[in-house]
Design a protein around this motif. Structure first.
Motif, PDB file in Angstrom:
ATOM      1  N   GLY A   1     -40.603  -1.956  -2.114  1.00  0.00           N
ATOM      2  CA  GLY A   1     -40.669  -1.275  -3.746  1.00  0.00           C
ATOM      3  C   GLY A   1     -41.914  -0.195  -4.005  1.00  0.00           C
ATOM      4  O   GLY A   1     -42.443   0.822  -2.890  1.00  0.00           O
ATOM      5  N   GLU A   2     -42.399  -0.045  -5.246  1.00  0.00           N
ATOM      6  CA  GLU A   2     -43.210   0.957  -6.038  1.00  0.00           C
ATOM      7  C   GLU A   2     -44.678   0.822  -4.629  1.00  0.00           C
ATOM      8  O   GLU A   2     -45.755   0.973  -4.619  1.00  0.00           O
ATOM      9  N   TYR A   3     -45.052  -0.855  -4.194  1.00  0.00           N
ATOM     10  CA  TYR A   3     -45.653  -1.313  -3.628  1.00  0.00           C
ATOM     11  C   TYR A   3     -46.153  -0.809  -2.333  1.00  0.00           C
ATOM     12  O   TYR A   3     -46.964  -0.259  -1.527  1.00  0.00           O
ATOM     13  N   ALA A   4     -45.534   0.221  -2.003  1.00  0.00           N
ATOM     14  CA  ALA A   4     -44.908   0.344  -0.334  1.00  0.00           C
ATOM     15  C   ALA A   4     -46.423   1.147   0.213  1.00  0.00           C
ATOM     16  O   ALA A   4     -46.586   1.924   0.923  1.00  0.00           O
ATOM     17  N   GLY A   5     -46.357   2.201  -1.234  1.00  0.00           N
ATOM     18  CA  GLY A   5     -48.133   2.902  -0.295  1.00  0.00           C
ATOM     19  C   GLY A   5     -47.319   4.237  -0.461  1.00  0.00           C
ATOM     20  O   GLY A   5     -47.938   4.510   0.525  1.00  0.00           O
ATOM     21  N   LEU A   6     -46.041   4.755  -0.930  1.00  0.00           N
ATOM     22  CA  LEU A   6     -45.797   5.848   0.044  1.00  0.00           C
ATOM     23  C   LEU A   6     -46.600   7.051  -0.866  1.00  0.00           C
ATOM     24  O   LEU A   6     -44.962   6.984  -1.311  1.00  0.00           O
ATOM     25  N   GLU A   7     -47.469   7.334  -0.737  1.00  0.00           N
ATOM     26  CA  GLU A   7     -47.627   8.915  -2.018  1.00  0.00           C
ATOM     27  C   GLU A   7     -48.095   9.957  -1.036  1.00  0.00           C
ATOM     28  O   GLU A   7     -48.693   9.584  -0.315  1.00  0.00           O
ATOM     29  N   HIS A   8     -47.935  10.880  -1.806  1.00  0.00           N
ATOM     30  CA  HIS A   8     -48.612  12.671  -0.376  1.00  0.00           C
ATOM     31  C   HIS A   8     -48.283  13.213  -2.306  1.00  0.00           C
ATOM     32  O   HIS A   8     -47.817  13.323  -3.251  1.00  0.00           O
ATOM     33  N   GLU A   9     -49.199  14.066  -1.580  1.00  0.00           N
ATOM     34  CA  GLU A   9     -49.001  15.415  -3.485  1.00  0.00           C
ATOM     35  C   GLU A   9     -48.719  16.309  -2.629  1.00  0.00           C
ATOM     36  O   GLU A   9     -49.025  17.324  -1.566  1.00  0.00           O
ATOM     37  N   VAL A  10     -47.673  16.981  -3.269  1.00  0.00           N
ATOM     38  CA  VAL A  10     -46.425  17.799  -2.588  1.00  0.00           C
ATOM     39  C   VAL A  10     -47.397  19.261  -3.173  1.00  0.00           C
ATOM     40  O   VAL A  10     -47.483  19.622  -1.501  1.00  0.00           O
ATOM     41  N   VAL A  11     -47.389  19.478  -4.198  1.00  0.00           N
ATOM     42  CA  VAL A  11     -48.753  20.901  -4.269  1.00  0.00           C
ATOM     43  C   VAL A  11     -49.732  20.112  -5.280  1.00  0.00           C
ATOM     44  O   VAL A  11     -50.013  19.491  -5.777  1.00  0.00           O
ATOM     45  N   PRO A  12     -51.014  20.862  -5.205  1.00  0.00           N
ATOM     46  CA  PRO A  12     -51.887  20.299  -6.360  1.00  0.00           C
ATOM     47  C   PRO A  12     -51.261  20.677  -8.191  1.00  0.00           C
ATOM     48  O   PRO A  12     -50.756  21.269  -8.382  1.00  0.00           O
ATOM     49  N   GLY A  13     -51.865  18.884  -8.054  1.00  0.00           N
ATOM     50  CA  GLY A  13     -50.723  18.885  -9.937  1.00  0.00           C
ATOM     51  C   GLY A  13     -49.979  18.054  -9.344  1.00  0.00           C
ATOM     52  O   GLY A  13     -49.024  17.393 -10.772  1.00  0.00           O
ATOM     53  N   VAL A  14     -49.215  17.803  -8.181  1.00  0.00           N
ATOM     54  CA  VAL A  14     -48.190  16.817  -8.603  1.00  0.00           C
ATOM     55  C   VAL A  14     -47.574  15.972  -7.650  1.00  0.00           C
ATOM     56  O   VAL A  14     -48.158  16.343  -6.015  1.00  0.00           O
ATOM     57  N   VAL A  15     -47.107  15.133  -7.398  1.00  0.00           N
ATOM     58  CA  VAL A  15     -47.251  14.199  -6.442  1.00  0.00           C
ATOM     59  C   VAL A  15     -46.393  12.887  -6.871  1.00  0.00           C
ATOM     60  O   VAL A  15     -45.931  12.999  -7.443  1.00  0.00           O
TER      61      VAL A  15
END
Length: 369
Positions: free
Chosen positions: A154-168
């Motif tokens: 779910g959301e706790y998978a921790g799969l996050e990244h910043e696509v471009v500055p100011g957009v995650v």
């Protein structure tokens, strides 16, 4: 006739009341297998903040009961980059762990050690039991809810990244495998504990593929348990129903994030996070901790005054004793805690009292049979 004060009346009521109110009657004795009484090793993680205070409370009560467990203590703190390998190895060896809260820094890219533990040990089901305790007044009565939450994706998978500055971009991952096994655990729990209903919590009206897959998995498992009623509820309606009519719920099975919100809401309704037990379980290991707000490490004032509430972790320890197949010790511990709550003389600030952690512990020990 002079009027007696409420505390005096309550103590008189408690002393005149049959002891059976807080004692389970067994018509047939528990027959252990040879060797079942051998002491069991349990990995102990005191954690941060109030963690050492409440885990210390458990150690004292276990010692007073002469419970057949001994603790292997490890220092783990939330600001570490990862859980030390020796701690993981200890839990894998012992199969069981008791832990206090581990602080999770806000932002900054530091991952939660609580989540790391769940993933490393594949503790795929979180269980929180939210119920009314006799003698503890709450707005709603007859609350007895078990929230079973998927613990690894779910959301706790921790799969996050910043696509471009100011957009995650943050990814929510739902798989049939994980959804199916947590649904199986929820129905199996209901079956083994004589529960009558399982409710799946979702947002499939918006997240049609992700939550839709979760619901599909729950529906498939439900067909194998015809004796248990199954229904579904959208998470926002669920929260509204919880605060207005919580007694309608029995066992609830949820994806990861919803379960965290639902469990904390249910805990608040039933008496507060300081009294709700819980744990995390997988195929091979189990970690017991405060049920709701498990990452709670208190604040400096509570720590300084040593007034943290040990009840949640004491009841979680009773769950642990049952998990280890020591039912008599679990019954004694749970009964003693319930007597102290009912009497009302020793309560911490969150329950409307002024007692210290040690005063509550001493009262629990005095009520052991």
């Amino acid at each position: 006739m002079a009027r007696r004060s409420v505390p005096v009346l309550k103590r008189l009521l408690l002393s005149s009341e049959p002891r059976s109110r807080f004692t389970s009657h067994r018509s047939v004795t528990y027959m252990p297998r040879p060797g079942d009484g051998a002491p069991r090793a349990v990995t102990l993680i005191p954690g941060d903040g109030i963690g050492p205070l409440v885990t210390g409370a458990v150690e004292q009560v276990m010692g007073a009961m002469h419970a057949p467990v001994y603790f292997e203590r490890y220092e783990v703190h939330g600001d570490m980059k990862k859980v030390p390998q020796e701690v993981i190895d200890s839990i894998k060896k012992n199969k069981v762990c008791l832990k206090g809260g581990l602080a999770t820094p806000m932002g900054g890219g530091v991952s939660s050690l609580n989540v790391q533990l769940r993933k490393e040990l594949d503790l795929y089901a979180s269980l929180v039991n939210c119920f009314n305790l006799p003698g503890l007044p709450t707005r709603h009565e007859n609350v007895d809810i078990v929230v079973i939450r998927e613990n690894t994706e779910g959301e706790y998978a921790g799969l996050e990244h910043e696509v471009v500055p100011g957009v995650v971009e943050s990814l929510k991952v739902i798989t049939k495998f994980c959804s199916e096994r947590v649904a199986k655990y929820a129905f199996e729990y209901a079956y083994l504990n004589n529960r009558k209903k399982v409710t799946a919590v979702h947002k499939a009206n918006i997240m049609k593929l992700a939550d839709g897959l979760f619901l599909e998995s729950c529906r498939e498992v439900a067909t194998k348990y015809p004796g248990i009623q199954y229904n579904e509820i959208i998470v926002d309606n669920c929260c509204m129903q919880l605060v207005s009519k919580p007694e309608q719920f029995d066992v609830m099975v949820t994806p990861n994030l919803y379960g965290n919100l639902v469990a904390n809401t249910a805990a608040g309704i039933a008496g507060g996070t300081g009294v709700m037990p819980g744990g995390n379980v997988g195929a091979d290991h189990a970690v017991f901790e405060q049920g709701a707000s498990a990452g709670n490490v208190g604040n400096e004032k509570i720590l300084e005054q040593k007034k943290a509430n040990p009840v949640a972790l004491l009841l979680s320890s009773a769950m642990m004793l049952r998990h280890l197949q020591f039912p008599s010790f679990a019954d004694r511990l749970e009964t003693a805690v319930k007597r102290v709550i009912f009497d009302g003389q020793y309560r911490t600030k969150d329950l409307g009292g002024t007692s210290t952690t040690q005063e509550v512990v001493d009262a629990v020990i005095a009520n052991l049979e």
